[in-house]
Design a protein around this motif. Structure first.
Motif, PDB file in Angstrom:
ATOM      1  N   LEU A  73      17.731  -1.954  -3.495  1.00 29.59           N
ATOM      2  CA  LEU A  73      17.007  -1.220  -2.457  1.00 29.59           C
ATOM      3  C   LEU A  73      15.991  -0.250  -3.049  1.00 29.59           C
ATOM      4  CD1 LEU A  73      19.899  -0.477   0.083  1.00 29.59           C
ATOM      5  CD2 LEU A  73      17.923  -1.983   0.413  1.00 29.59           C
ATOM      6  N   CYS A  74      16.377   0.418  -4.136  1.00 21.92           N
ATOM      7  CA  CYS A  74      15.452   1.382  -4.777  1.00 21.92           C
ATOM      8  C   CYS A  74      14.188   0.681  -5.276  1.00 21.92           C
ATOM      9  CB  CYS A  74      16.174   2.090  -5.925  1.00 21.92           C
ATOM     10  SG  CYS A  74      17.442   3.248  -5.393  1.00 21.92           S
ATOM     11  N   PHE A  75      14.420  -0.465  -5.945  1.00 24.11           N
ATOM     12  CA  PHE A  75      13.236  -1.178  -6.466  1.00 24.11           C
ATOM     13  C   PHE A  75      12.380  -1.754  -5.332  1.00 24.11           C
ATOM     14  CE2 PHE A  75      15.497  -1.290 -10.614  1.00 24.11           C
ATOM     15  CZ  PHE A  75      14.451  -0.836 -11.411  1.00 24.11           C
ATOM     16  N   ALA A  76      13.023  -2.199  -4.245  1.00 28.67           N
ATOM     17  CA  ALA A  76      12.254  -2.721  -3.103  1.00 28.67           C
ATOM     18  C   ALA A  76      11.424  -1.611  -2.475  1.00 28.67           C
ATOM     19  CB  ALA A  76      13.209  -3.345  -2.083  1.00 28.67           C
ATOM     20  N   PHE A  77      12.068  -0.458  -2.287  1.00 29.37           N
ATOM     21  CA  PHE A  77      11.342   0.678  -1.738  1.00 29.37           C
ATOM     22  C   PHE A  77      10.187   1.097  -2.644  1.00 29.37           C
ATOM     23  CE2 PHE A  77      10.895   5.313  -1.112  1.00 29.37           C
ATOM     24  CZ  PHE A  77      10.523   5.298   0.222  1.00 29.37           C
ATOM     25  N   HIS A  78      10.452   1.048  -3.972  1.00 25.25           N
ATOM     26  CA  HIS A  78       9.412   1.395  -4.939  1.00 25.25           C
ATOM     27  C   HIS A  78       8.228   0.412  -4.835  1.00 25.25           C
ATOM     28  CE1 HIS A  78       7.618   2.658  -8.782  1.00 25.25           C
ATOM     29  NE2 HIS A  78       7.461   1.349  -9.030  1.00 25.25           N
ATOM     30  N   GLY A  79       8.526  -0.894  -4.671  1.00 27.51           N
ATOM     31  CA  GLY A  79       7.465  -1.896  -4.560  1.00 27.51           C
ATOM     32  C   GLY A  79       6.618  -1.703  -3.325  1.00 27.51           C
ATOM     33  N   LEU A  80       7.295  -1.383  -2.197  1.00 29.18           N
ATOM     34  CA  LEU A  80       6.529  -1.164  -0.953  1.00 29.18           C
ATOM     35  C   LEU A  80       5.584   0.021  -1.084  1.00 29.18           C
ATOM     36  CD1 LEU A  80       9.318  -1.803   1.719  1.00 29.18           C
ATOM     37  CD2 LEU A  80       7.341  -3.257   1.199  1.00 29.18           C
ATOM     38  N   LEU A  81       6.109   1.124  -1.651  1.00 33.57           N
ATOM     39  CA  LEU A  81       5.245   2.296  -1.816  1.00 33.57           C
ATOM     40  C   LEU A  81       4.073   2.002  -2.754  1.00 33.57           C
ATOM     41  CD1 LEU A  81       7.831   5.252  -2.049  1.00 33.57           C
ATOM     42  CD2 LEU A  81       6.280   4.695  -0.168  1.00 33.57           C
ATOM     43  N   ALA A  82       4.364   1.296  -3.858  1.00 34.24           N
ATOM     44  CA  ALA A  82       3.298   0.995  -4.829  1.00 34.24           C
ATOM     45  C   ALA A  82       2.218   0.107  -4.188  1.00 34.24           C
ATOM     46  CB  ALA A  82       3.904   0.303  -6.049  1.00 34.24           C
ATOM     47  N   GLN A  83       2.665  -0.873  -3.364  1.00 36.89           N
ATOM     48  CA  GLN A  83       1.696  -1.756  -2.713  1.00 36.89           C
ATOM     49  C   GLN A  83       0.826  -0.992  -1.718  1.00 36.89           C
ATOM     50  OE1 GLN A  83       1.603  -4.852  -3.729  1.00 36.89           O
ATOM     51  NE2 GLN A  83      -0.166  -5.402  -2.461  1.00 36.89           N
ATOM     52  N   THR A  84       1.477  -0.053  -1.015  1.00 40.71           N
ATOM     53  CA  THR A  84       0.718   0.748  -0.047  1.00 40.71           C
ATOM     54  C   THR A  84      -0.340   1.585  -0.738  1.00 40.71           C
ATOM     55  OG1 THR A  84       2.650   0.850   1.407  1.00 40.71           O
ATOM     56  CG2 THR A  84       0.909   2.481   1.766  1.00 40.71           C
ATOM     57  N   PHE A  85       0.047   2.260  -1.828  1.00 38.26           N
ATOM     58  CA  PHE A  85      -0.927   3.089  -2.566  1.00 38.26           C
ATOM     59  C   PHE A  85      -2.039   2.237  -3.195  1.00 38.26           C
ATOM     60  CE2 PHE A  85       2.665   6.231  -2.842  1.00 38.26           C
ATOM     61  CZ  PHE A  85       2.036   7.206  -2.105  1.00 38.26           C
ATOM     62  N   LEU A  86      -1.667   1.032  -3.696  1.00 34.49           N
ATOM     63  CA  LEU A  86      -2.679   0.158  -4.308  1.00 34.49           C
ATOM     64  C   LEU A  86      -3.700  -0.317  -3.273  1.00 34.49           C
ATOM     65  CD1 LEU A  86      -3.681  -1.399  -6.758  1.00 34.49           C
ATOM     66  CD2 LEU A  86      -2.090  -3.241  -6.166  1.00 34.49           C
ATOM     67  N   GLY A  87      -3.225  -0.682  -2.068  1.00 33.27           N
ATOM     68  CA  GLY A  87      -4.138  -1.107  -1.003  1.00 33.27           C
ATOM     69  C   GLY A  87      -5.105  -0.001  -0.619  1.00 33.27           C
ATOM     70  N   ALA A  88      -4.553   1.236  -0.503  1.00 36.44           N
ATOM     71  CA  ALA A  88      -5.418   2.363  -0.151  1.00 36.44           C
ATOM     72  C   ALA A  88      -6.473   2.593  -1.231  1.00 36.44           C
ATOM     73  CB  ALA A  88      -4.561   3.616   0.048  1.00 36.44           C
ATOM     74  N   SER A  89      -6.060   2.455  -2.502  1.00 35.81           N
ATOM     75  CA  SER A  89      -7.015   2.651  -3.597  1.00 35.81           C
ATOM     76  C   SER A  89      -8.113   1.587  -3.599  1.00 35.81           C
ATOM     77  CB  SER A  89      -6.257   2.634  -4.931  1.00 35.81           C
ATOM     78  OG  SER A  89      -7.143   2.744  -6.021  1.00 35.81           O
ATOM     79  N   LEU A  90      -7.698   0.327  -3.323  1.00 39.45           N
ATOM     80  CA  LEU A  90      -8.682  -0.755  -3.282  1.00 39.45           C
ATOM     81  C   LEU A  90      -9.675  -0.553  -2.139  1.00 39.45           C
ATOM     82  CD1 LEU A  90      -6.513  -3.926  -4.034  1.00 39.45           C
ATOM     83  CD2 LEU A  90      -8.262  -2.902  -5.488  1.00 39.45           C
ATOM     84  N   ARG A  91      -9.188  -0.151  -0.977  1.00 35.85           N
ATOM     85  CA  ARG A  91     -10.095   0.089   0.151  1.00 35.85           C
ATOM     86  C   ARG A  91     -11.094   1.191  -0.179  1.00 35.85           C
ATOM     87  NH1 ARG A  91      -5.364  -1.044   3.083  1.00 35.85           N
ATOM     88  NH2 ARG A  91      -4.784   1.155   3.147  1.00 35.85           N
ATOM     89  N   LEU A  92     -10.609   2.215  -0.854  1.00 33.87           N
ATOM     90  CA  LEU A  92     -11.502   3.310  -1.243  1.00 33.87           C
ATOM     91  C   LEU A  92     -12.579   2.815  -2.216  1.00 33.87           C
ATOM     92  CD1 LEU A  92     -12.199   6.320  -1.139  1.00 33.87           C
ATOM     93  CD2 LEU A  92     -10.567   6.695  -3.013  1.00 33.87           C
ATOM     94  N   ASP A  93     -12.150   1.970  -3.182  1.00 35.33           N
ATOM     95  CA  ASP A  93     -13.113   1.432  -4.146  1.00 35.33           C
ATOM     96  C   ASP A  93     -14.138   0.526  -3.471  1.00 35.33           C
ATOM     97  OD1 ASP A  93     -11.843   2.772  -6.162  1.00 35.33           O
ATOM     98  OD2 ASP A  93     -10.665   1.044  -6.866  1.00 35.33           O
ATOM     99  N   ILE A  94     -13.643  -0.286  -2.508  1.00 32.11           N
ATOM    100  CA  ILE A  94     -14.561  -1.191  -1.801  1.00 32.11           C
ATOM    101  C   ILE A  94     -15.582  -0.397  -1.004  1.00 32.11           C
ATOM    102  CG2 ILE A  94     -14.696  -2.882   0.072  1.00 32.11           C
ATOM    103  CD1 ILE A  94     -12.027  -4.022  -0.963  1.00 32.11           C
ATOM    104  N   ASP A  95     -15.121   0.653  -0.322  1.00 36.87           N
ATOM    105  CA  ASP A  95     -16.061   1.488   0.442  1.00 36.87           C
ATOM    106  C   ASP A  95     -17.093   2.123  -0.490  1.00 36.87           C
ATOM    107  OD1 ASP A  95     -14.714   0.854   2.731  1.00 36.87           O
ATOM    108  OD2 ASP A  95     -13.459   2.665   2.742  1.00 36.87           O
ATOM    109  N   THR A  96     -16.636   2.549  -1.679  1.00 33.25           N
ATOM    110  CA  THR A  96     -17.570   3.158  -2.634  1.00 33.25           C
ATOM    111  C   THR A  96     -18.618   2.149  -3.107  1.00 33.25           C
ATOM    112  OG1 THR A  96     -15.810   4.638  -3.391  1.00 33.25           O
ATOM    113  CG2 THR A  96     -17.743   4.393  -4.817  1.00 33.25           C
ATOM    114  N   VAL A  97     -18.162   0.894  -3.404  1.00 28.72           N
ATOM    115  CA  VAL A  97     -19.086  -0.153  -3.860  1.00 28.72           C
ATOM    116  C   VAL A  97     -20.091  -0.502  -2.758  1.00 28.72           C
ATOM    117  CG1 VAL A  97     -19.232  -2.577  -4.533  1.00 28.72           C
ATOM    118  CG2 VAL A  97     -17.493  -1.107  -5.559  1.00 28.72           C
TER     119      VAL A  97
END
Length: 421
Positions: free
Chosen positions: A44-68
Motif C-alpha cells: 500500500l505504501c509503494f502504491a500510494f507513493h506511485g500515485l503521488l509521484a505520477q500526480t506531481f509528474l503530470g503537473a510538472s509536464l503540464r507546466l513545461d508544456i505551457d511554458t514551451v
C-alpha cells in the motif's frame, strides 16, 4: 538527491509495515497474519507513493508544456515581424534596383545612339574623302591622320590586336550558345581604339584587310579550341559587302573556308540589313558559294521588320538580330491585340513563329534590363545578347598566342578588304 529521498522513503515504508505486523502479533495474531500484514502494508505504501509521484509528474509536464507553448508563440511573433521587415527590405531593394537599372539602360541607349551617330558621320565623311585621300601624298594629310595611321601600323606590327567575344544566350535558360566576335586595336599606352577612330585612315592604306583577316583566322581557331573542349558553341563573324564583292580577294577567302568547312555549323557570317539589301549579283553569288560549303548568315543592324523572309531563306540567312528596345518600341495595341507597327496584320507574339517557318531565329540584341527580358519572352524570342548577359571580353593573351596566323596568311592580301566590321 532524488536517490537519497527514495532510500529514506523506502526505509520509512519498511518501518511502518513492521510496526503494523508487530501490533497485530501482540494482539494475538498468528505469525502468518503478521507477515501478510507486513507485505500488504508495504505494498500500500509503494502504491500510494506511485500515485503521488505520477500526480506531481503530470503537473510538472503540464507546466513545461505551457511554458514551451508560450515560448513558441513568442518565437512565431518575432519571426513574423522579421519576415515583414525582410519583405519590406527586399521590395525596397528591388524598386531601387529597377530604378537604377532603368536609368542605366536609358543612359547606355543614349550613349550607343551617340556612338552610332558619330560612327555614321565618320563613315560618311570617309566615303566622300576616301578617293581624294587615296590620291593625296602622305605629306598632304592632316597631322592627326598621320598620327592615327602611325598608331594603327604600330599596333599591327607589334600585334596589339585583341579579339573580343560577347555571349549570346538561349532564353529563358540564359545558357551561352553563341559568341559574337569583335577586333580592337590598342595604342602603345594600352588604350583601346574603336573602329570609328581609325577606319578613315586605315582603309585607304589597305590595313583594314590585315585586321579583318586576323579576326577571321582567330575566330576559326577559337571555334576549333571550343570544339576540342566539347563545347557546342558557335561564333558570329562580321563580313563586309566589299569583301563579298572583291573578285581578287574572294577566291583566296573561299579557299581558306573550303579548308575549314567542317566548322560550317559553328561559324556564322554576319552583315547589316542595309548591306544585305544593297548586295548585287556578284555578292549574292559569293554568298551562295559560301552557303554551298555549309556556312550560314546572320543579319544585324535591323531597322525594318517588314522584310522578305523568302529572300532571306534563299540566301541561307539563319539568324535575324533585332535591338530589344527597337522591337519593344514597335509594339502597339490595335483592336485589343498587340501587334508590330510595321506588320499590323500579325500578332506580335507570332513574329518569331513566322521567322521560324523560314528557318530563321530571332536574336534580341542590346538587352540591358531585366524588364526587357520579360517582354522579350512574351514575344517567344529564343535568344538574347547584351550587356545584361555579358559584356564583350578580351580573349586571354595565352589563347591569342595559339590563334596567331602564319605570316603568309597576313601577307596574302595586304591591300584588299576582307571580313568586315
Amino acid at each position: 538527491m532524488r536517490r537519497l529521498m527514495l532510500a529514506l522513503l523506502t526505509g520509512a515504508y519498511l518501518c511502518l509495515a513492521l510496526i503494523v505486523s508487530l501490533f497485530l502479533w501482540r494482539m494475538g495474531a498468528t505469525p502468518a497474519v503478521g507477515v501478510s500484514a507486513f507485505i500488504g502494508t508495504l505494498g500500500l505504501c509503494f502504491a500510494f507513493h506511485g500515485l503521488l509521484a505520477q500526480t506531481f509528474l503530470g503537473a510538472s509536464l503540464r507546466l513545461d508544456i505551457d511554458t514551451v507553448r508560450e515560448a513558441h508563440a513568442i518565437l512565431l511573433d518575432q519571426i513574423e515581424k522579421v519576415d515583414g521587415r525582410v519583405t519590406d527590405l527586399m521590395e525596397s531593394v528591388a524598386v531601387d534596383a529597377q530604378r537604377r537599372s532603368e536609368a542605366l539602360s536609358n543612359e547606355v541607349s543614349h550613349l550607343e545612339d551617340l556612338v552610332h551617330q558619330m560612327s555614321d558621320r565618320l563613315e560618311r565623311q570617309h566615303s566622300h574623302a576616301a578617293p581624294v585621300a587615296a590620291r593625296a601624298p602622305l605629306r598632304e594629310r592632316a597631322p592627326q591622320a598621320d598620327h592615327m595611321l602611325q598608331m594603327v601600323q604600330e599596333a599591327l606590327a607589334e600585334n596589339r590586336v585583341d579579339l573580343y567575344l560577347q555571349p549570346i544566350v538561349s532564353l529563358p535558360q540564359r545558357r551561352t550558345v553563341f559568341y559574337e566576335s569583335f577586333s580592337r586595336l590598342r595604342d602603345e599606352s594600352g588604350r583601346v581604339m574603336m573602329p570609328a577612330e581609325y577606319l578613315a585612315v586605315a582603309e585607304p592604306e589597305g590595313l583594314v584587310a590585315n585586321i579583318d583577316n586576323l579576326l577571321l583566322f582567330r575566330c576559326v581557331q577559337i571555334v576549333r579550341r571550343l570544339a576540342k573542349q566539347d563545347r557546342k558553341v558557335g561564333i558570329f563573324c562580321n563580313i563586309s559587302l566589299a569583301s563579298l564583292g572583291d573578285e581578287a580577294f574572294f577566291p583566296q577567302f573561299l579557299e581558306f573556308m573550303q579548308g575549314n568547312k567542317d566548322l560550317a555549323g559553328a561559324l556564322i557570317f554576319e552583315l547589316g540589313q542595309d548591306a544585305f539589301e544593297r548586295r548585287g549579283p556578284v555578292e549574292a553569288r559569293h554568298m551562295a558559294r559560301l552557303a554551298s560549303l555549309g556556312f550560314s548568315f546572320s543579319l544585324d543592324k535591323v531597322v525594318d521588320l517588314d522584310v522578305d523572309f523568302q529572300d532571306l531563306a534563299r540566301a541561307d540567312v539563319k539568324y535575324l538580330k533585332v535591338a530589344a528596345q527597337m522591337m519593344l518600341n514597335e509594339l502597339e495595341e490595335q483592336d485589343g491585340k498587340l501587334v508590330i507597327a510595321s506588320l499590323p496584320d500579325l500578332n506580335a507574339a507570332d513574329f518569331a513563329a513566322l521567322t521560324r517557318r523560314y528557318g530563321i531565329e530571332v536574336i534580341a540584341e542590346k538587352v540591358e534590363a531585366e524588364k526587357q527580358v520579360a517582354e522579350i519572352l512574351d514575344l517567344d524570342i529564343g535568344y538574347g545578347q547584351g550587356n545584361l548577359f555579358g559584356e564583350p571580353r578580351a580573349i586571354r593573351d595565352a589563347v591569342l598566342a595559339e590563334a596567331e596566323p602564319p605570316q603568309d596568311f597576313m601577307r596574302g592580301a595586304p591591300r584588299r578588304r576582307a571580313v568586315g566590321w
